[in-house]
Design an enzyme around this catalytic site. Structure first.
Site, mmCIF file in Angstrom:
data_model
loop_
_atom_site.group_PDB
_atom_site.id
_atom_site.type_symbol
_atom_site.label_atom_id
_atom_site.label_comp_id
_atom_site.label_asym_id
_atom_site.label_seq_id
_atom_site.Cartn_x
_atom_site.Cartn_y
_atom_site.Cartn_z
ATOM 1 C CE LYS A 1 18.243 -29.756 -19.768
ATOM 2 N NZ LYS A 1 17.609 -29.724 -18.431
ATOM 3 C CE1 TYR B 1 8.338 -12.416 -12.797
ATOM 4 C CE2 TYR B 1 6.990 -12.133 -14.762
ATOM 5 C CZ TYR B 1 7.116 -12.146 -13.383
ATOM 6 O OH TYR B 1 6.035 -11.870 -12.586
ATOM 7 C CB ALA C 1 11.701 -21.608 -13.364
ATOM 8 N N GLY C 2 10.789 -18.650 -13.203
ATOM 9 C CA GLY C 2 10.824 -17.383 -12.461
ATOM 10 C C GLY C 2 9.452 -16.759 -12.296
HETATM 11 N N1 GLU Z 1 13.975 -29.159 -18.185
HETATM 12 C C1 GLU Z 1 13.535 -29.450 -16.853
HETATM 13 C C2 GLU Z 1 14.722 -29.658 -15.925
HETATM 14 O O1 GLU Z 1 15.811 -29.180 -16.177
HETATM 15 C C3 GLU Z 1 12.548 -30.595 -16.817
HETATM 16 C C4 GLU Z 1 13.053 -31.907 -17.302
HETATM 17 C C5 GLU Z 1 11.964 -32.954 -17.485
HETATM 18 O O2 GLU Z 1 10.842 -32.694 -17.128
HETATM 19 O O3 GLU Z 1 12.314 -34.006 -17.995
HETATM 20 O O4 GLU Z 1 14.584 -30.218 -14.878
#
Ligand code: GLU
Length: 427
Positions: A117, A230, A233-234
């Site tokens: 991340k 929103y 995802a939302g």
């Molecule tokens: N940020 C998204 C997650 O938390 C997608 C991560 C990705 O596609 O690598 O799953």
């Protein structure tokens, strides 16, 4: 980082540190799986992390210094994978937690990737497009050295989007001297993005909810639903929940507040209002409600789709929903998990529920590698197969071990990562 931190057990849970939460969740699974000491300790920590300082020329002529991170949590099963967040409250511990959850997420849906991340402490809402572009390029100039399609592959997350991915892949390609589209996912279609990536996180969660409805014998058609958050995802959960399952979405919110209408909220109309005003609040014909009140509404389905730690021991006893669809990462604290489980609430845990995004990101990497692109229908079909299999593996583990779904998801995911670590001879 060599010593083991113990998570303090307090009677009242203070706002939890997300990384301590992630470690505590792992500890519980490690105990049930009887992981040996060194293996358990290895899985409690990121393998690598990079802290960067980024000078960026601002529109007013000044130079502002930003701080960012990239955490490569575990790559035993493949290159690390996970989004980059732009947020004023970003910390190294949120990024570590999110990187850990990415590791379990990729394992639970059984894609050949590890977890990582990234994050930058910034407030994108107060920045111009030019400033955001310069910040994104500066991040890649520093972090690019540890990225690559066989090393670590970022993607969008909170407040980052396909345009930002496009600037990043462009900067990276210049550094390399050739185009390497597969070094990042969630790209625009014109730059090697995948069909179906845009709504994949919500779609994966909706497929899980469909399966939960089947195993629990709950009819979801017309089921009252509240959605917190929103963003990508939302908002897509509103659209797809209505389209695919016939949910009746009665409340939605964003960072400025929420709206409620017992007759249901129309997706297109709410989206048009948000595009015009920048928020869902003051949507015509709806009552105002707070984000806190939304979580406690008397609805059948609750969809936390914003940030971490919104359900704690303080409000979990007041939650009335029967099903919780966790599209956010880390919305529920460990104490809240136990309260909800004891109350008979069925939680579809974050790193299972929101794994649709990374699953289609993985499909995007595959398509980039072959330079051959799939139709949207095929993406949906393959995503459905992955999510459905993962959902049932977790549901079965929960039944077998008589534990809540999050712990069950950990059992499935951690045992896969542990197997890879052992086979590689790391412990
Ligand atoms: N940020 C998204 C997650 O938390 C997608 C991560 C990705 O596609 O690598 O799953």
């Amino acid at each position: 980082m060599a010593t083991q931190t113990k998570t303090p057990q307090t009677a009242i849970e203070l706002v939890p540190n997300p990384f301590q939460v992630a470690q505590q969740q792992l500890d519980e699974a490690a105990e049930l799986l009887e992981l040996d000491g060194a293996l358990h300790e290895l899985l409690r920590w990121p393998l690598r992390e990079l802290h960067v300082t980024l000078p960026v020329k601002m529109d007013d002529g000044s130079t502002k210094i930003f701080h960012g991170f990239r955490v490569q949590y575990n790559d035993a099963r493949g290159p690390t994978k996970g989004g980059i967040r732009y947020h004023p409250d970003e910390t190294i511990d949120t990024v570590r937690a999110l990187a850990a959850w990415m590791t379990w997420k990729c394992a639970v849906v059984d894609i050949p990737l590890g977890g990582g991340k990234g994050g930058i402490i910034c407030n994108p809402k107060e920045m111009s497009d030019g400033e955001l572009e310069r910040l994104s390029r500066a991040y890649i100039r520093q972090v690019g050295r540890i990225l690559g399609l066989e090393k670590d592959v970022p993607a969008p997350d909170v407040y980052t989007n396909p345009q930002i991915m496009a600037w990043m892949v462009d900067e990276y390609s210049f550094l390399k001297g050739y185009n390497e589209f597969g070094m990042i996912t969630g790209k625009p279609l014109a730059l090697g993005g995948s069909a179906g990536r845009g709504d994949a996180t919500a779609r994966g969660g909706i497929y899980c909810l469909r399966e939960a409805g089947k195993v629990l014998g709950i009819d979801l058609k017309g089921a009252t639903t509240a959605i917190q958050g929103y963003g990508n995802a939302g908002s897509f959960a509103h659209k797809l929940g209505t389209e695919l399952l016939g949910l009746k979405v009665v409340a939605v919110s964003d960072s400025r507040g929420g709206i409620y209408n017992s007759k249901g909220l129309d997706y297109e109309a709410v989206m048009a209002h948000k595009s015009k005003t920048g928020s869902v609040v003051k949507f015509p014909g709806a009552e105002a409600l707070s984000n806190e009140a939304l979580l406690e509404l008397d609805v059948k389905v609750l969809v936390p789709s914003a940030l971490e730690s919104v359900l704690t021991d303080q409000n979990a006893p007041k939650v009335k929903a029967k099903l919780i669809v966790e599209l956010a990462n880390g919305p529920t604290s460990p104490a809240a998990d136990r309260i909800l489980y004891d109350a008979g609430c069925y939680v579809i845990p974050d790193f299972l529920c929101n794994a649709g995004g990374v699953t289609v990101s993985y499909f995007e990497m595959v398509q980039n590698a072959y330079d051959y692109y799939w139709q949207e229908g095929l993406v949906h079909e393959r995503l459905d197969a992955k999510m459905t299999a993962a959902f049932h593996a977790v549901h079965r583990a929960a039944q077998e071990h008589q534990v809540h779904n999050r712990l069950a998801a950990y059992l499935v995911a951690v045992s896969r990562v542990a197997e890879a670590v052992k086979l590689r001879g790391w412990v």
